[in-house]
Scaffold this active site. Structure first.
Site, PDB file in Angstrom:
ATOM      1  N   TRP A  98       0.797  -1.132   0.106  1.00 42.43           N
ATOM      2  CA  TRP A  98       0.047  -0.128   0.027  1.00 42.43           C
ATOM      3  C   TRP A  98       0.731   1.476   0.231  1.00 42.43           C
ATOM      4  CZ3 TRP A  98       2.057   2.248   4.067  1.00 42.43           C
ATOM      5  CH2 TRP A  98       2.551   1.424   5.145  1.00 42.43           C
ATOM      6  N   ASN A  99       2.155   1.213   0.271  1.00 41.53           N
ATOM      7  CA  ASN A  99       2.763   2.506   0.633  1.00 41.53           C
ATOM      8  C   ASN A  99       3.135   3.403  -0.687  1.00 41.53           C
ATOM      9  OD1 ASN A  99       4.622   0.724  -0.386  1.00 41.53           O
ATOM     10  ND2 ASN A  99       6.253   1.560   0.674  1.00 41.53           N
TER      11      ASN A  99
ATOM     12  N   GLY B 150       6.786  -6.762  -0.101  1.00 38.79           N
ATOM     13  CA  GLY B 150       5.900  -6.758   1.122  1.00 38.79           C
ATOM     14  C   GLY B 150       6.692  -7.188   2.253  1.00 38.79           C
ATOM     15  N   SER B 151       6.298  -7.579   3.392  1.00 40.34           N
ATOM     16  CA  SER B 151       6.866  -8.162   4.512  1.00 40.34           C
ATOM     17  C   SER B 151       7.711  -9.376   4.349  1.00 40.34           C
ATOM     18  CB  SER B 151       5.961  -8.338   5.644  1.00 40.34           C
ATOM     19  OG  SER B 151       5.143  -9.513   5.478  1.00 40.34           O
TER      20      SER B 151
ATOM     21  N   GLU C  42      10.522  -8.278  -3.208  1.00 40.55           N
ATOM     22  CA  GLU C  42      11.345  -7.111  -2.352  1.00 40.55           C
ATOM     23  C   GLU C  42      10.655  -6.869  -0.861  1.00 40.55           C
ATOM     24  OE1 GLU C  42      11.347  -4.022  -0.500  1.00 40.55           O
ATOM     25  OE2 GLU C  42      10.324  -3.064  -2.097  1.00 40.55           O
ATOM     26  N   LEU C  43      11.376  -6.936   0.030  1.00 40.36           N
ATOM     27  CA  LEU C  43      10.953  -7.301   1.370  1.00 40.36           C
ATOM     28  C   LEU C  43      11.052  -6.227   2.447  1.00 40.36           C
ATOM     29  CD1 LEU C  43      11.518 -11.008   1.492  1.00 40.36           C
ATOM     30  CD2 LEU C  43       9.574  -9.802   0.583  1.00 40.36           C
TER      31      LEU C  43
ATOM     32  N   CYS D  55      10.663   1.997   1.755  1.00 37.60           N
ATOM     33  CA  CYS D  55      11.514   0.602   2.024  1.00 37.60           C
ATOM     34  C   CYS D  55      13.107   1.020   2.069  1.00 37.60           C
ATOM     35  CB  CYS D  55      11.226  -0.511   1.150  1.00 37.60           C
ATOM     36  SG  CYS D  55       9.544  -1.232   1.297  1.00 37.60           S
TER      37      CYS D  55
ATOM     38  N   GLU E  10      12.975  -3.282  11.199  1.00 35.47           N
ATOM     39  CA  GLU E  10      12.507  -2.338  10.469  1.00 35.47           C
ATOM     40  C   GLU E  10      11.449  -1.335  11.100  1.00 35.47           C
ATOM     41  OE1 GLU E  10      11.291  -1.225   5.968  1.00 35.47           O
ATOM     42  OE2 GLU E  10      10.594  -3.120   6.786  1.00 35.47           O
TER      43      GLU E  10
END
Length: 468
Positions: free
Chosen positions: A130-131, A206-207, A228-229, A262, A359
């Protein structure tokens, strides 16, 4: 899974979207598979005009698209406008350069004429957060549309309006039926799609937990994946750093998009010489922000994406302090309404503190004092993540040498980290694998097919000499 638009400034539920059933998903798969078989031998350049049309429509509807982001996930309106503009740039970049990136590559070979051609692989599943609701889609959609891979999207459940708006744009641009489908689905349905033989890859941002689950499902079904986490990116300040230059960007480096980036600078690692001045600068930058309505031009710090995100971040900060960190700026109370979160600075985070490896996805800055450059590099690399980073030093050559010693996907020397369509994006360690954007990003889901043409009579010794 409930797909809802909830205004983070007010906690008001604005709209709820029904989930798509198995029949709707199957229809999307059928259309995508039919299109893939039509597309796979078409010239790459033939898709460029349609992608440019997508860019045209996004540019023309910039303010309306931006307002969706502001209402749905709390992004400052000016930042939302910037996200739309970035999407336009990415679309135009691939419309212009994709054919050149994917042209045949010729190889000298003793057996004959060899070339490597680039071909699509099939339908891709995108799972996005969502970011940056439009950008996260565009950086996968634009290159893979040019490649010829149809795409299915499962977006975050709190930005269904943005997903719907993106789909409407690409349909209005005249993309072929089956190119792109937005799906309001559960993670069980995502797994079923990954397992489907018509689907050849999955891209997730995401996470760590989501990455583990999706990667396991992709691996079980022999599907290509890119992940991409997130990251806990270092911002290294060397002894000879120009603090006046740092002062210009220090707020944006941590607080852009309410710190929900991120690649934002989450760990400020400062040598002894500059530590006290850097801490004072960071405090001043955080104290100067104006927290409030993201639609107002006077607001410089927007709310977080949701009240739940605020609660989680506040608990993370409390746990860090309970385990010995110093609250150098801000409040543990976080009494502002809805998802408004006042910025925080933490110091004295030891390696024994669980926060050391976490994080913090929001306006929380960590600052570390180190004795020298070597210690700064060691601390920067002592992380589960490796996505991006920043190094500041007056000698750009030396700062670049320091940057080359970091275990990360990218480093920005004497500048604020960011993203551009020509720059590969991705990480190492728990930040994931694979690359998006740039020349490398377009090749992630491409079949590099080797074709060897023999011009002389067959000689078995030439053809199989190394294998018999």
């Amino acid at each position: 899974m409930s797909y809802q638009t909830i205004n983070p400034l007010t906690d008001e539920v604005l709209k709820t979207y029904p989930n798509h059933d198995a029949a709707y998903v199957e229809q999307a798969l059928v259309k995508g598979d039919v299109l893939y078989k039509q597309w796979r031998n078409d010239p790459v350049a033939s898709r460029g005009p349609v992608l440019n049309k997508v860019a045209d429509l996004m540019a023309a509807q910039s303010d309306a698209l931006a307002k969706i982001l502001t209402v749905e996930m709390g992004k400052r309106f000016v930042e939302a406008q910037g996200e739309v503009a970035l999407c336009v740039t990415i679309a135009r970049y691939y419309a212009e350069h994709a054919a050149d990136f994917l042209k045949p590559e010729h190889i000298k070979s003793s057996i004959g004429t060899a070339q490597v051609i680039s071909r699509p692989t099939g339908i891709l599943m995108m799972v996005e957060p969502w970011n940056f609701p439009y950008y996260q889609i565009m950086r996968v959609f634009a290159p893979n549309f040019m490649v010829g891979n149809p795409m299915l999207l499962k977006h975050a459940s709190n930005c269904p309006m943005a997903a719907e708006a993106f789909e409407k744009i690409v349909i209005a641009a005249g993309v072929p039926e089956g190119s792109f489908a937005n799906l309001y689905i559960t993670y069980d349905q995502v797994n079923q799609i990954i397992a489907d033989k018509r689907v050849q890859g999955v891209a997730l941002t995401g996470s760590e937990r989501a990455g583990q689950l999706v990667a396991a499902e992709a691996g079980k079904n022999m599907k290509q994946s890119s992940l991409e986490l997130g990251g806990s990116d270092p911002f290294i300040v060397l002894d000879d750093a120009n603090l006046a230059e740092i002062k210009k960007i220090i707020s944006g480096a941590r607080l852009f998009n309410a710190g929900q980036v991120c690649t934002s600078s989450k760990r400020f690692i400062v040598t002894e010489k500059n530590y006290e001045q850097m801490l004072a600068m960071l405090k001043a930058a955080f104290a100067a922000v104006k927290l409030g309505d993201p639609m107002l031009s006077t607001t410089t710090l927007a709310p977080l994406s949701s009240s739940k995100a605020k609660q989680n971040l506040a608990q993370q900060v409390r746990a860090a302090v309970e385990n010995g960190a110093t609250l150098a700026f801000g409040s543990l109370a976080q009494n502002k309404p809805a998802a408004l979160f006042e910025p925080v600075i933490l110091t004295n985070i030891t390696k024994e503190n669980p926060a050391f490896y976490q994080e913090f996805f929001g306006p929380v800055g960590q600052i570390y004092r180190v004795p020298d450059e070597a210690a700064a590099i060691r601390l920067a690399n002592d992380s589960h993540y490796g996505l991006s980073g920043v190094v500041f030093g007056s000698s750009s050559e030396h700062a670049t040498e320091v940057a080359s010693q970091l275990e990360t996907g990218s480093v920005f020397v004497n500048s604020f980290g960011g993203t551009l369509p020509e720059l590969p994006f991705g990480g190492v360690k728990n930040s994931g694998y694979g690359r998006e954007l740039g020349r490398f990003g377009i090749e992630t889901f491409v079949n590099k097919e080797t074709i060897v043409t023999k011009h002389n009579p067959i000689n078995l010794d030439d053809a199989f000499g190394g294998f018999v």
